[in-house]
Write a protein that holds these residues in place. Sequence first.
Motif, short mmCIF file in Angstrom:
data_model
loop_
_atom_site.label_atom_id
_atom_site.label_comp_id
_atom_site.label_asym_id
_atom_site.label_seq_id
_atom_site.Cartn_x
_atom_site.Cartn_y
_atom_site.Cartn_z
N ASP A 1 -11.58 24.50 -40.10
CA ASP A 1 -11.76 25.30 -39.64
C ASP A 1 -12.87 25.63 -38.77
O ASP A 1 -14.44 25.33 -39.78
CB ASP A 1 -11.95 26.36 -41.32
N VAL B 1 -7.51 19.89 -42.52
CA VAL B 1 -7.24 18.78 -43.30
C VAL B 1 -7.20 19.52 -44.39
O VAL B 1 -5.78 18.42 -45.86
CB VAL B 1 -9.27 19.26 -44.21
N GLY C 1 -18.41 21.41 -49.33
CA GLY C 1 -18.50 21.80 -48.24
C GLY C 1 -17.47 20.41 -47.32
O GLY C 1 -16.51 19.91 -47.80
FE1 SF4 Z 1 -10.40 22.47 -44.43
FE2 SF4 Z 1 -12.01 21.26 -46.63
FE3 SF4 Z 1 -13.86 22.55 -44.89
FE4 SF4 Z 1 -11.95 24.28 -46.24
S1 SF4 Z 1 -13.04 22.78 -46.96
S2 SF4 Z 1 -13.03 24.14 -43.71
S3 SF4 Z 1 -10.09 22.82 -46.07
S4 SF4 Z 1 -12.23 20.41 -44.43
#
Ligand code: SF4
Length: 325
Positions: free
Chosen positions: A223, A240, A265
């Motif tokens: 994101d 993801v 994270g």
């Molecule tokens: Fe993507 Fe996981 Fe990061 Fe959220 S925590 S932005 S789902 S990688």
Amino acid sequence: MTKKVFSAMRPTGKLHLGHLLGALKNWASLQENYQCIFSIADWHALMSEYENSKVIRGFGIDMTIDWIACGIDPDKAIVYLQSDVVEHLELQMFLSCLTPLGWLERNPTYKEQLREITSRDLQTYAFLGYPVLQAADILLYKADAVPIGEDQLPHLELCREIARRFNSIYKKEVFSDCRAILTQTPRLLGLDNRKMSKSYGNTINLSDNAKEVETKVVSMITDPKRIRKTDCGHPEECNVYSYYQVFAVKEAPEAYQWCSKALKGCVDCKKNLSAHINKDLSPIREKRAQLEKNRGTIEDMLKEGAQKARAIAQKTMAEVREVVY
Ligand code: SF4
Ligand code: TRP
């Protein structure tokens, strides 16, 4: 009579997660209820790789290994190399004669590939006729259904039109309509959010080891609005997370929480995901390694497959010659 399913893939390199989810899982389940015929379309590969043709054989064996490792069973389905069944070319010739040039020139996939693939010269006679050979593949076995990706729908439509034109010219219903079977699984994007494709270098391959998978997953684009670990994320905008929905369905709601509330994270989130992917891939990897040791057996198996395929193909060709001459 058991319905027939036909599909094929071009052996142009290593298979990746997109092939597993978009095709192979579906193929493996179809084997249980249909007479399945799966072809390694090495002549189709030659149409674009004619200057690099020596790699095609090896890729074909690699691909067969991947197929079997993913559950394609040569005892249930006919698995063979297209170029071992010369009847494909004979039928292609008959069909070429009655395929109007305009149908081929208007084909959206053709136009797109000419635009996108600049590393090879595809302005050839054979490449324009790609869908005619594909129609011959399908019609040679009188397949009732063809599992394909959406990108192949224009080719299947052409196949139907060619079949109808054949029947109408020779006044006999030699070929019947075949339908597409589209895969239900959501399409996974590649590591960089573009379509997963070898030519973009954004794939996770079935032959990658656990460490490679982890490194690749950690490199995935996330994101873009989540810059710091303390920023809340938007899982629905993160590739993801869409992988979680495929490889860790049960954990996906939890991932949604830790992302949107900034409880975890991105690196942790990705490492956790790669463990799930590796869990799914590990039996495939083991089977692959086993088969890899015995490439000779794979070749024998393909020869056997070709014999079974030819038996069907020869019957169709006898019928075709009968109505044409
Ligand atoms: Fe993507 Fe996981 Fe990061 Fe959220 S925590 S932005 S789902 S990688
Ligand atoms: N054109 C298909 C692809 O690139 C491969 C293919 C060749 C095929 N012949 C076929 C698919 C017949 C379905 C049926 O994916």
